[in-house]
Enzyme design. Structure first.
Site, short mmCIF file in Angstrom:
data_model
loop_
_atom_site.label_atom_id
_atom_site.label_comp_id
_atom_site.label_asym_id
_atom_site.label_seq_id
_atom_site.Cartn_x
_atom_site.Cartn_y
_atom_site.Cartn_z
N HIS A 50 -44.04 11.63 32.13
CA HIS A 50 -45.21 12.41 32.56
C HIS A 50 -45.37 12.46 34.06
O HIS A 50 -45.81 13.46 34.58
CB HIS A 50 -46.49 11.87 31.94
N LEU B 14 -47.84 15.09 26.97
CA LEU B 14 -46.85 14.85 28.01
C LEU B 14 -45.72 13.98 27.48
O LEU B 14 -45.93 13.18 26.58
CB LEU B 14 -47.50 14.15 29.19
N CYS B 15 -44.58 14.13 28.08
CA CYS B 15 -43.41 13.33 27.77
C CYS B 15 -43.80 11.87 27.70
O CYS B 15 -44.49 11.41 28.59
CB CYS B 15 -42.36 13.54 28.85
N PRO B 16 -43.41 11.10 26.75
CA PRO B 16 -42.49 11.46 25.67
C PRO B 16 -43.19 11.86 24.37
O PRO B 16 -42.54 11.89 23.33
CB PRO B 16 -41.72 10.16 25.45
N ASP B 41 -45.45 20.81 28.27
CA ASP B 41 -44.74 20.00 29.26
C ASP B 41 -43.30 20.52 29.34
O ASP B 41 -42.53 20.37 28.40
CB ASP B 41 -44.74 18.53 28.83
#
Ligand code: SF4
Lengths: 361, 83
Positions: A50, B14-16, B41
């Site tokens: 993120h 958002l990742c992950p 994202d």
């Protein structure tokens, strides 16, 4: 050779953080013919991912999730497990305490190895031969002051329930033999005896394996080792009068400038476009302040104003970080989560008006 | 005959998280099933295909529409349901 005389292929599950050490640990196992699958735990405090998505300055770098990338380099499967909810108890009540900041490294390791233990137990129950025989980590004795000491290694093995099914290929020769070594599934002589903070042996091994592109987190694998981040988390608990957090809270602590002019409200002010976009997504949860008469940042208000003066003050602070900071007046919009908005025109705060003590972090 | 395409919305995550959601959804599907994941994202456009390559799923299509991205995949031999 017939099927019957072929040795059983032993299988291990490896904790893959995305850093070099776990990558090397897996490689060492693969060299010995062990079949490895990786597991990566998402705690919510992870540094990667993120932050790249948020910060524009990282935009040039290819956005990648290091643990996935590592797994692909190693040719192993990777399971990513969301433990963010259960992990709260580790952060809030670590039995072994914190490291230099709010990092509960020892409890964290115990928790993760325990999760992996539960996974191999489950796999053994349901998958038989396709289950896993042991767990592998990239731990190195003496590498981290708190969690990776010689005395803490057995604590992790015992309290996680993994016991002698936990193998650390990078420092195994400094530790008593584990089940995979005793059973001859792996050759102890070909394991390593790394210790201390010197990274040279790891670099040499990486070179030997032909690995040249890897992430090297300096302090640790997560934001909890970061002093500024830990200060923001402590401030959050203090302001709320209780130690708890939601996933959104800890995400927001990674972004923007955090100022607390009053105990009951904090401003999270974006510093660049990427952060702006990220904070935009939270306007349905928090009141927000934006500039109208000139370009400026987006600020979220965590808490609430007790008077109109406070609202004006907050607007003046946000104006200070806008393009209109040198002007006599700036018009801003204050929007509630439900979309109801009003405009105010204020004189931007002067440098001395923004007290250093307000800076959280 | 057109394949049924299952949908997964990972917008705003958002990742992950988009990868984790994808993984968890795939566990509920069968070999050969198709899944379209929508995300905001942009990192997911790297991560989901990487996750597919690692775990033996086929990426049929990726793309971007405005602020959104999508990945269409076909579930491989092992849906990973063990975990
Ligand atoms: S740095 Fe963070 S993720 Fe790593 S062991 Fe410590 S608490 Fe856990």
């Amino acid at each position: 050779m017939t099927q019957a005389t072929q040795p059983i292929k032993r299988r291990a599950i490896a904790l893959v953080s995305g850093g070099l050490d776990s990558m090397l640990a897996v490689k060492v196992m693969q060299e010995q013919g062990i079949e490895v699958e990786g597991v990566n735990f998402f705690t919510g405090f992870c540094v990667e991912g993120h932050t790249h998505a948020i910060r524009k300055k990282d935009k040039d770098k290819e956005k990648r999730n290091n643990s996935l990338w590592v797994a692909e380099q190693l040719g192993i499967k990777l399971h990513i497990i969301d433990i963010s909810e259960e992990y709260k108890d580790v952060v809030l009540n670590p039995r072994h305490g914190y490291g230099a900041n709010l990092n509960p490294c020892l409890d964290c390791k115990i928790f993760m190895v325990n999760q992996a233990t539960l996974m191999i137990n489950k796999a053994r129950e349901f998958a038989g031969d396709r289950g896993f025989d042991f767990i592998v980590t990239g731990e190195v004795i003496g590498q981290r002051p708190k969690s990776q000491r010689k005395e803490t290694m057995p604590i992790i093995s015992q309290e996680s329930g993994a016991d002698d099914r936990l193998l650390r290929p990078l420092c195994a020769r400094n530790l008593p033999p584990t089940l995979p070594e005793r059973e001859g599934w792996v050759n102890r002589d070909e394991l390593h005896d790394f210790s201390g903070r010197n990274r040279k042996p790891q670099m040499a091994l990486a070179k030997k394996f032909g690995l040249d592109d890897f992430a090297q987190p300096a302090g640790g694998c997560c934001f909890l080792t970061d002093e500024s981040y830990s200060n923001k988390l402590s401030d959050l608990w203090k302001a709320r009068n209780e130690r708890r957090y939601e996933l959104d809270d800890i995400m927001l602590l990674k972004v923007g400038r955090h100022l607390r002019p009053k105990p009951h409200y904090k401003l999270i002010i974006s510093r660049e476009e990427g952060e702006n976009r990220f904070l935009e997504g939270y306007r349905y949860m928090f009141s927000s302040i934006t500039t109208v008469s000139c370009p400026g940042p987006l600020a979220l208000v965590d808490g609430s104003f007790e008077s109109d003066e406070e609202l004006q003050q907050a607007a003046a602070i946000v104006a200070r970080y806008s393009k209109g900071r040198v002007l006599d007046e700036v018009t801003l919009e204050i929007r509630q989560p439900d979309g109801v908005a009003r405009q105010v025109t204020v004189r931007p705060a002067q440098p001395d008006d923004v007290l250093p003590a307000w800076n959280v972090g | 005959m057109t394949d049924v395409i299952h949908d997964l919305d990972t917008r705003r995550l958002l990742c992950p998280m988009p990868v984790i959601k994808t993984q968890n959804k795939v566990r509920t599907l069968s070999t050969g099933d198709c899944l379209k994941v929508v995300c905001t994202d942009p990192g997911a456009l790297n991560d989901i295909p990487a996750w597919c390559r690692i775990n033996g799923h086929e990426v049929l299509e990726t793309g971007e529409q405005g602020n959104e991205c999508f990945v269409v995949l076909r579930v491989g031999e092992d849906n990973g349901a063990l975990f």
